[in-house]
Design a protein around this motif. Structure first.
Motif, PDB file in Angstrom:
ATOM      1  N   ALA A   1       0.780  -1.166  -0.037  1.00 48.12           N
ATOM      2  CA  ALA A   1       0.141  -0.047   0.143  1.00 48.12           C
ATOM      3  C   ALA A   1       0.929   1.371  -0.029  1.00 48.12           C
ATOM      4  CB  ALA A   1      -0.964  -0.261   1.220  1.00 48.12           C
ATOM      5  N   VAL A   2       1.965   1.227   0.790  1.00 43.41           N
ATOM      6  CA  VAL A   2       2.829   2.275   0.831  1.00 43.41           C
ATOM      7  C   VAL A   2       3.497   2.690  -0.664  1.00 43.41           C
ATOM      8  CG1 VAL A   2       4.938   3.353   1.816  1.00 43.41           C
ATOM      9  CG2 VAL A   2       3.250   2.159   3.163  1.00 43.41           C
ATOM     10  N   VAL A   3       4.002   1.649  -1.258  1.00 46.62           N
ATOM     11  CA  VAL A   3       4.841   1.775  -2.551  1.00 46.62           C
ATOM     12  C   VAL A   3       3.674   2.165  -3.644  1.00 46.62           C
ATOM     13  CG1 VAL A   3       5.779   0.482  -4.485  1.00 46.62           C
ATOM     14  CG2 VAL A   3       6.121  -0.111  -2.020  1.00 46.62           C
ATOM     15  N   ASP A   4       2.388   1.789  -3.644  1.00 48.08           N
ATOM     16  CA  ASP A   4       1.343   2.207  -4.646  1.00 48.08           C
ATOM     17  C   ASP A   4       1.122   3.642  -4.281  1.00 48.08           C
ATOM     18  OD1 ASP A   4       1.268  -0.362  -5.643  1.00 48.08           O
ATOM     19  OD2 ASP A   4      -0.713  -1.123  -4.465  1.00 48.08           O
ATOM     20  N   ALA A   5       1.024   4.122  -3.207  1.00 40.80           N
ATOM     21  CA  ALA A   5       0.837   5.229  -2.746  1.00 40.80           C
ATOM     22  C   ALA A   5       1.786   6.292  -3.136  1.00 40.80           C
ATOM     23  CB  ALA A   5       0.133   5.472  -1.341  1.00 40.80           C
ATOM     24  N   ALA A   6       2.967   5.880  -3.116  1.00 39.11           N
ATOM     25  CA  ALA A   6       4.154   6.723  -3.318  1.00 39.11           C
ATOM     26  C   ALA A   6       4.209   6.896  -4.888  1.00 39.11           C
ATOM     27  CB  ALA A   6       5.578   5.951  -2.905  1.00 39.11           C
ATOM     28  N   VAL A   7       3.895   5.877  -5.682  1.00 37.25           N
ATOM     29  CA  VAL A   7       3.819   6.069  -7.146  1.00 37.25           C
ATOM     30  C   VAL A   7       2.686   6.885  -7.377  1.00 37.25           C
ATOM     31  CG1 VAL A   7       3.111   4.688  -9.316  1.00 37.25           C
ATOM     32  CG2 VAL A   7       4.578   3.809  -7.345  1.00 37.25           C
ATOM     33  N   ALA A   8       1.489   6.995  -6.923  1.00 35.42           N
ATOM     34  CA  ALA A   8       0.271   7.655  -7.100  1.00 35.42           C
ATOM     35  C   ALA A   8       0.663   9.224  -6.701  1.00 35.42           C
ATOM     36  CB  ALA A   8      -0.850   7.103  -6.539  1.00 35.42           C
ATOM     37  N   ALA A   9       1.451   9.347  -5.610  1.00 35.93           N
ATOM     38  CA  ALA A   9       1.627  10.731  -5.156  1.00 35.93           C
ATOM     39  C   ALA A   9       2.751  11.387  -5.910  1.00 35.93           C
ATOM     40  CB  ALA A   9       1.870  10.855  -3.730  1.00 35.93           C
ATOM     41  N   GLY A  10       3.305  10.482  -6.750  1.00 38.81           N
ATOM     42  CA  GLY A  10       4.435  11.255  -7.582  1.00 38.81           C
ATOM     43  C   GLY A  10       5.787  11.421  -6.788  1.00 38.81           C
ATOM     44  N   VAL A  11       5.960  10.460  -5.952  1.00 36.51           N
ATOM     45  CA  VAL A  11       7.176  10.552  -4.809  1.00 36.51           C
ATOM     46  C   VAL A  11       8.391  10.731  -5.908  1.00 36.51           C
ATOM     47  CG1 VAL A  11       8.580   9.523  -3.121  1.00 36.51           C
ATOM     48  CG2 VAL A  11       6.039   9.875  -2.913  1.00 36.51           C
ATOM     49  N   GLY A  12       9.502  11.659  -5.514  1.00 36.84           N
ATOM     50  CA  GLY A  12      10.624  11.475  -6.557  1.00 36.84           C
ATOM     51  C   GLY A  12      11.751  10.421  -5.992  1.00 36.84           C
ATOM     52  N   HIS A  13      11.836  10.063  -4.679  1.00 33.80           N
ATOM     53  CA  HIS A  13      12.781   9.531  -4.232  1.00 33.80           C
ATOM     54  C   HIS A  13      12.311   8.845  -3.048  1.00 33.80           C
ATOM     55  CE1 HIS A  13      17.396   9.022  -2.816  1.00 33.80           C
ATOM     56  NE2 HIS A  13      16.775   8.013  -2.858  1.00 33.80           N
ATOM     57  N   ILE A  14      12.379   7.278  -2.813  1.00 33.08           N
ATOM     58  CA  ILE A  14      11.905   6.792  -1.524  1.00 33.08           C
ATOM     59  C   ILE A  14      12.993   6.075  -0.953  1.00 33.08           C
ATOM     60  CG2 ILE A  14      11.496   4.660  -2.964  1.00 33.08           C
ATOM     61  CD1 ILE A  14       8.973   4.225  -1.041  1.00 33.08           C
ATOM     62  N   VAL A  15      13.305   6.595   0.375  1.00 35.72           N
ATOM     63  CA  VAL A  15      14.212   5.700   1.234  1.00 35.72           C
ATOM     64  C   VAL A  15      13.704   4.771   1.898  1.00 35.72           C
ATOM     65  CG1 VAL A  15      16.207   6.191   2.839  1.00 35.72           C
ATOM     66  CG2 VAL A  15      15.752   7.855   0.955  1.00 35.72           C
ATOM     67  N   TYR A  16      14.091   3.549   2.028  1.00 32.76           N
ATOM     68  CA  TYR A  16      13.146   2.298   2.711  1.00 32.76           C
ATOM     69  C   TYR A  16      14.045   2.064   3.693  1.00 32.76           C
ATOM     70  CZ  TYR A  16      11.234  -2.059   3.671  1.00 32.76           C
ATOM     71  OH  TYR A  16      10.825  -3.285   4.289  1.00 32.76           O
ATOM     72  N   THR A  17      13.826   1.579   4.923  1.00 27.73           N
ATOM     73  CA  THR A  17      14.551   1.059   5.968  1.00 27.73           C
ATOM     74  C   THR A  17      14.249  -0.357   5.871  1.00 27.73           C
ATOM     75  OG1 THR A  17      12.622   1.266   7.466  1.00 27.73           O
ATOM     76  CG2 THR A  17      14.172   3.053   7.579  1.00 27.73           C
TER      77      THR A  17
END
Length: 272
Positions: free
Chosen positions: A88-104
């Motif tokens: 759900a987080v990944v899908d939302a990041a794509v939909a929101a147009g997140v530029g760069h995701i830093v994942y723990t």
């Protein structure tokens, strides 16, 4: 805009407060399931957004305008739960147009076992989504193994009982791992990078010696069988994997200083 999830947790809160030493408050937003718990950040001028990994509809709004998103992994390791939440987080990041995701992510995530396998799945999902990423493959928190009541009992009894591991444990403190994350969030050159974040190795024999030095009382190490490991037995198979005994330079490179030594971590644990 930097957006930080899990901002009221042990890790995310340290990152958020550290970021305020590096960036103005108006360049930071934090996501919390219960915004009221992030009141200290709101008081410092940080925008607090409501977002819940179990409520996908809340996430796209929470991630709006995020040039960089710190995606702090979920804590519920019940089979299937974290995989669903992370999707759900990944899908939302794509939909929101997140530029760069830093994942723990986590140590061993290249092909993880047990509950750590969720990180393997999430890394693959982020890559498949086409997001620019940085994976922070965090080792286990030192604080999870240096439990204050256990250390206090060892000092009181003069004995630290622990099962054999077979190698030093390259754990790291929450603060060190959080500060490394802050560095990635506020500096260039981390696109599509994978960092193996591990601290200086220590053994239970060294821990006993450190307890003795810090407390001024004799503490000896006694090796016990796995059947006497107590709650620790659950993670013994993971701790015995090669990666948990293999140092890596990435943490100290990102920190720009040595990682927290065992003695300092022990003093902090004994102080409560």
């Amino acid at each position: 805009m930097i957006v930080v999830t899990g901002a009221t947790g042990r890790f995310g809160s340290v990152v958020a407060h550290d970021l305020l030493n590096r960036r103005p408050a108006n360049e930071l937003a934090v996501v919390a399931r219960t915004p009221a718990r992030a009141a200290a950040l709101a008081e410092r001028g940080v925008e607090v957004r409501q977002g819940d990994y179990d409520d996908p509809a809340s996430l796209e709004k929470a991630f709006a305008d995020a040039d960089t998103l710190l995606f702090v992994s979920g804590s519920d390791t019940t089979p299937g739960v974290r995989e669903r939440q992370h999707r759900a987080v990944v899908d939302a990041a794509v939909a929101a147009g997140v530029g760069h995701i830093v994942y723990t992510s986590a140590i061993t995530a290249e092909d993880a076992q047990s509950f750590l396998a969720d990180h393997t799945t999430t890394e693959r999902s982020i890559r498949a989504a086409g997001l620019t990423y940085t994976f922070l493959r965090n080792t286990f928190y030192t604080e999870e193994l240096l439990v204050p009541p256990m250390l206090a009992a060892a000092v009181e009894n003069g004995e630290l009982a622990a099962p054999a591991i077979g190698h030093p444990l390259v754990t790291a403190t929450i603060a060190d791992l959080a500060h490394a994350a802050s560095t990635v969030l506020t500096s260039p050159g981390h696109e599509n990078a994978v960092y193996e974040l591990r601290g200086p190795g220590w053994t239970y024999a060294e821990l006993a010696d450190t307890l003795a030095a810090v407390s001024g009382r004799p503490v000896r190490h006694r090796e016990v069988g796995d059947d006497e490991a107590g709650p620790m037995a659950f993670i013994l198979p993971l701790l015995r994997l090669e990666q948990f005994g293999t140092p890596a330079p990435d943490l100290e490179r990102l920190l720009g200083r040595p990682a927290t030594p065992l003695e300092q971590a022990v003093r902090a644990a004994l102080a409560g």
